[in-house]
Each structure stands twice: as C-alpha cells, then as structure tokens.
Enzyme design. Structure first.
Site, PDB file in Angstrom:
ATOM      1  N   SER A 185     -34.018 -16.591  15.096  1.00 45.62           N
ATOM      2  CA  SER A 185     -32.624 -16.807  14.709  1.00 45.62           C
ATOM      3  C   SER A 185     -32.280 -16.465  13.271  1.00 45.62           C
ATOM      4  CB  SER A 185     -32.229 -18.254  15.006  1.00 45.62           C
ATOM      5  OG  SER A 185     -33.091 -19.149  14.348  1.00 45.62           O
ATOM      6  N   HIS A 214     -30.972 -16.990  21.693  1.00 42.66           N
ATOM      7  CA  HIS A 214     -30.223 -15.844  21.154  1.00 42.66           C
ATOM      8  C   HIS A 214     -30.409 -14.596  22.005  1.00 42.66           C
ATOM      9  CE1 HIS A 214     -29.173 -17.947  17.443  1.00 42.66           C
ATOM     10  NE2 HIS A 214     -30.367 -18.515  17.568  1.00 42.66           N
ATOM     11  N   LYS A 221     -24.121 -20.445  22.649  1.00 40.48           N
ATOM     12  CA  LYS A 221     -23.998 -19.121  22.018  1.00 40.48           C
ATOM     13  C   LYS A 221     -23.259 -18.173  22.972  1.00 40.48           C
ATOM     14  CE  LYS A 221     -28.112 -20.498  19.509  1.00 40.48           C
ATOM     15  NZ  LYS A 221     -27.434 -21.419  18.613  1.00 40.48           N
TER      16      LYS A 221
HETATM   17  N1  PMP Z   1     -33.315 -22.697  19.975  1.00 37.98           N
HETATM   18  C1  PMP Z   1     -32.898 -21.773  19.103  1.00 37.98           C
HETATM   19  C2  PMP Z   1     -33.744 -20.552  18.883  1.00 37.98           C
HETATM   20  C3  PMP Z   1     -31.696 -21.924  18.429  1.00 37.98           C
HETATM   21  O1  PMP Z   1     -31.295 -21.006  17.544  1.00 37.98           O
HETATM   22  C4  PMP Z   1     -30.915 -23.087  18.668  1.00 37.98           C
HETATM   23  C5  PMP Z   1     -29.586 -23.336  17.990  1.00 37.98           C
HETATM   24  N2  PMP Z   1     -29.348 -22.685  16.825  1.00 37.98           N
HETATM   25  C6  PMP Z   1     -31.399 -24.031  19.577  1.00 37.98           C
HETATM   26  C7  PMP Z   1     -32.589 -23.809  20.218  1.00 37.98           C
HETATM   27  C8  PMP Z   1     -30.629 -25.300  19.842  1.00 37.98           C
HETATM   28  O2  PMP Z   1     -29.560 -25.057  20.697  1.00 37.98           O
HETATM   29  P1  PMP Z   1     -28.283 -26.006  20.755  1.00 37.98           P
HETATM   30  O3  PMP Z   1     -27.325 -25.527  19.736  1.00 37.98           O
HETATM   31  O4  PMP Z   1     -27.784 -25.817  22.147  1.00 37.98           O
HETATM   32  O5  PMP Z   1     -28.731 -27.400  20.527  1.00 37.98           O
END
Ligand code: PMP
Length: 425
Positions: free
Chosen positions: A213, A241, A272
């Site tokens: 990310s 992502h 997302k």
């Molecule tokens: N895994 C990854 C790789 C993420 O980037 C994120 C959120 N940025 C999450 C899990 C968590 O997801 P959520 O926003 O649905 O809690």
C-alpha cells in the site's frame, strides 16, 4: 525531526488540582507512575501544528468521486483508494438508499447472533465466484478480517511468515495469534526461503500483501507459491489494493498471475474498489466454516450495515459489466507514473495505481504536502515508521474517474512545488 518541546495546547497553562467535577486529567497519581505519561510526552503533534504543517484528519465537507471540498475550496483528490471511482456512482448510491429503506441503518448486532442478512450472504456467494474459491466470509472491516483470519488459524506451535512491508492489520493479527511470527525482507524470496527452511515441519502460513500500500509494487507471488509448495506452507494474500484492480476480471493478484488454485486464502476489503466498508476472506469451504465459528473479530463485532452491503453488491455488478473502468484506471495510473518520472520525481518500485513520490525528510514531506494542498491537490504524506527513515513520501493513488484535465493539473502542481522546493530541477 527535532523536538521543539511545544506543549500541546490542551495541556498548556492548566493547573493541577480539582475543579469540583471530580479528579482532573492533569493530576498525576501519587506514585508518579502515570499511564497517561506517554500522552503528555507526545509533543510531535503540537510541533507540526505550530509550524502550520499538520496534514492528518483533514475534515472533508463534501465530495465527488475525484474532488473534495475543504474549507469551502474544491481540491482534486489523489489520496484516496477509490480505484474504480464508484463511491458516487448513482447506481451504488441508490442501492445503498434502497437498503436503508428496507433494513434500516444498522443490524445492531453481530452476524453470529442477530445481524446477518441475505445481503451479507449474497456478497459471500458473489465473492466466492469472483475469486474462484469455494466459499467466502464477510467481516465488518478489512482490518478485522486480517485479525480474525491470522489469530484464528495460527495457534500455539504454528508459524506465520510475513513480509516486512505487510499492512498493519496483518502485523496486529500476528500479535493476537498464539503462534510464532517471522518477518522476511520485502519481496525477498531468498530471505523467505531461509526462514521457511528454519521452521520446516511446523504448520506455517505465509501472509503477503498483493499490492503493497505504500510502495505500489506487486508481490512476487509465483515465487511465494513455489516456496510454499516446497516447504508445505499455506499462502494468504491480502488483496485490499488488488481486487477490482489486478487480473483480467479484477479478481486480484492470484488471477493476475494465473495462480488462483495455488493461493489458499484471498483476503480483501470493501473500503477501496468496492466503495463501501467491510472485508472478506475466500478459500476452501471447510476453512471458511471454521473461521465463521471461531474468528473473534467476526463473532464479537457488529455486522456491516445493510447499506454498505448493498453498495458492495452494486459495485460487483459494475465490475463485471464494465471492464473498461479497470482499463481506464490503468491508463490513468500509467499516465501519472510516466508524468512523474519525466518530471524527475522518484516513484520507487510502483507499477500499480498507487504511486509514491519519494521526498526523503519528514519535514520536507509535510512542507511538500502543504504546498500541494494549498495548490489544490489532496495527497497523503507518509513518514517513518510507516516507511523507512529518510524515505518519507507523498503517496498518490488514482481512480478510473479522474479526468485528463484533473491529472494534468495534478502534474502541473507537483512540478511547480517540486521546483520551488528544489526536489526536481
Ligand atoms: N490490508 C491492506 C493492505 C490495507 O491497505 C488496508 C487498509 N488501508 C487494510 C487491510 C484494512 O482494510 P479496511 O480499511 O477495510 O479496514
């Protein structure tokens, strides 16, 4: 960053002692051991605020899929994860409204007891099909999905191997697990193999992000899968992502590499591409059933609201019916990556719609962020420990719905700010 020792405004000038309303927050326990001491020593916030560079918790007053209004000013949003640009799609918004009319605003309980709806189950069926797995289980967030999956499956004497740049929710899932956690260097398959060799014979799970990310690079899944077969480990890929982004049908990283059957668990989020909130894990039916009845973050937390479920279902329909959205997303991402690179910016290993622009120093990154923001571009500054020291960056990410004019505008503002700060020449 050098501490400036500016006391936080909330504490400045407050006298110790009672106020007639009970003990005030500023009275330290007589022992001197105060659980709040860390909060009082947290001066970094007020330092950055005092410099006028505080970049977090920006209150958005209204939005479209590509712009937000802050302080009455319209700003182009390139700091979101709205990959398919569906959060303002009229069909998605209507589906959410219809669900409120039918089910109300919330389920007021966990799926386990009283908060399960036919919408939750329809999402699970659709995701099992999309990901090519036997079954899927929906959680209330992606974060809770990782907590639940890892802590439930990796128990005493087991091992979980994670990439050093895996998401915080994976790290916290490992902390909750009773098993041993081993980290390997980012996307470094020699290091992963060395660590797998050390734990040979023990039940092991490898957990990787599909797309990382903060970097925007893709996991070397073919090698992970090969090593997992060689050392009898299971593989889970966090496709937060990647779903809606990678693969011929947007099914994620496994589909992108043609390795759907070799990946044991596909984990994702609805926050997302699916323009909602919630998370899921997909895999073998027996494992999903086990998680459904053991994952504490599922059983002891309220379920996704029906409006959020309906939005996800509408987004899955659109993903299937309009593959051109994904293609447009990639066209926008390539245009921006090329644009940044030709301006002379450093974009690291990015090969996806997440494009970091590496600045280096924390303060310079905050300054850069502020100038972009004032210039009409909303981005995310990312500093250590989220990224290595001296690799602080501006994280940008793109939507299928960004227009060419908006993207050109973003590049123009970056060029102007980059030159004015001497980051590019
Ligand atoms: N895994 C990854 C790789 C993420 O980037 C994120 C959120 N940025 C999450 C899990 C968590 O997801 P959520 O926003 O649905 O809690």
């Amino acid at each position: 960053m050098k501490p400036l020792s500016v006391p936080s405004a909330a504490h400045a000038g407050r006298k110790p002692g009672g106020n007639g309303l009970g003990r005030t927050a500023s009275v330290a326990p007589a022992s001197g051991a105060d659980i709040f001491a860390k909060a009082r020593q947290f001066t970094r916030l007020s330092e950055v605020q005092a410099m006028g560079l505080y970049p977090y918790f920006v209150p958005i007053e209204s939005s479209t899929s590509t712009e937000v209004v802050v302080g009455g000013r319209r700003i182009v949003m390139v700091g979101s994860n709205n990959y398919l640009g569906l959060n303002h799609d009229p069909r998605v918004m209507q589906a959410a409204q219809d669900a409120i009319a039918k089910y109300g605003t919330a389920c007021t309980g966990s799926r386990f007891l009283n908060g399960n709806t036919d919408l939750h189950e329809r999402i699970e069926a659709r995701l099992a099909t999309l990901t090519g797995k036997e079954a899927a289980l929906v959680f209330s967030t992606g974060f809770q999905t990782n907590l639940g999956v890892i802590a439930t499956l990796v128990t005493k004497n087991d091992v979980v191997l994670i990439d050093k740049l895996d998401h915080a929710s994976i790290v916290d899932g490992c902390r909750l697990s009773a098993g041993e956690t081993i980290r390997f260097r980012h996307n470094d398959m020699d290091d992963l193999e060395a660590k797998l060799r050390r734990v040979r014979g023990r039940a092991a799970l490898i957990v990787v992000d599909g797309v990382f990310s903060m970097e925007g690079d893709i996991v070397d899944l073919p090698s992970v899968v090969e090593l997992s077969a060689k050392y009898d480990a299971r593989v889970a890929v966090d496709d937060a992502h990647s779903v809606g982004v990678l693969g011929p049908t947007g099914a994620g990283t496994a589909e992108h590499f043609g390795l759907t059957d070799e990946v044991d668990l596909i984990i994702g989020t609805f926050s997302k591409s699916f323009a909602s909130i919630g998370g899921f894990v997909a895999g073998e039916g027996v494992v999903i059933d086990y998680l459904k009845h053991h994952a504490r973050s599922e059983i002891f937390s309220a379920s996704m609201p029906p409006s959020a479920c309906a939005a996800v279902l509408a987004c899955i329909d659109i993903l299937e019916q309009e593959p051109e959205r994904r293609l447009q997303l990639w066209e926008n991402a390539e245009r921006m990556r090329k644009g940044f690179r030709s301006l002379g910016f450093e974009t690291g290993g990015s090969v996806t719609p997440i494009i970091p622009v590496v600045i280096g120093d924390d303060l310079a990154t905050f300054e850069f962020w502020k100038r972009l923001f004032d210039g009409g571009v909303f981005t995310n500054p990312v500093v250590a420990p989220a990224v290595p020291e001296r690799e602080s960056r501006i994280r940008t990410s793109y939507s299928a719905t960004h227009t060419s004019d908006q993207l050109d505008f973003v590049l123009d503002v970056f060029a102007r700010v980059g030159k004015s700060m001497g980051i590019i020449s």
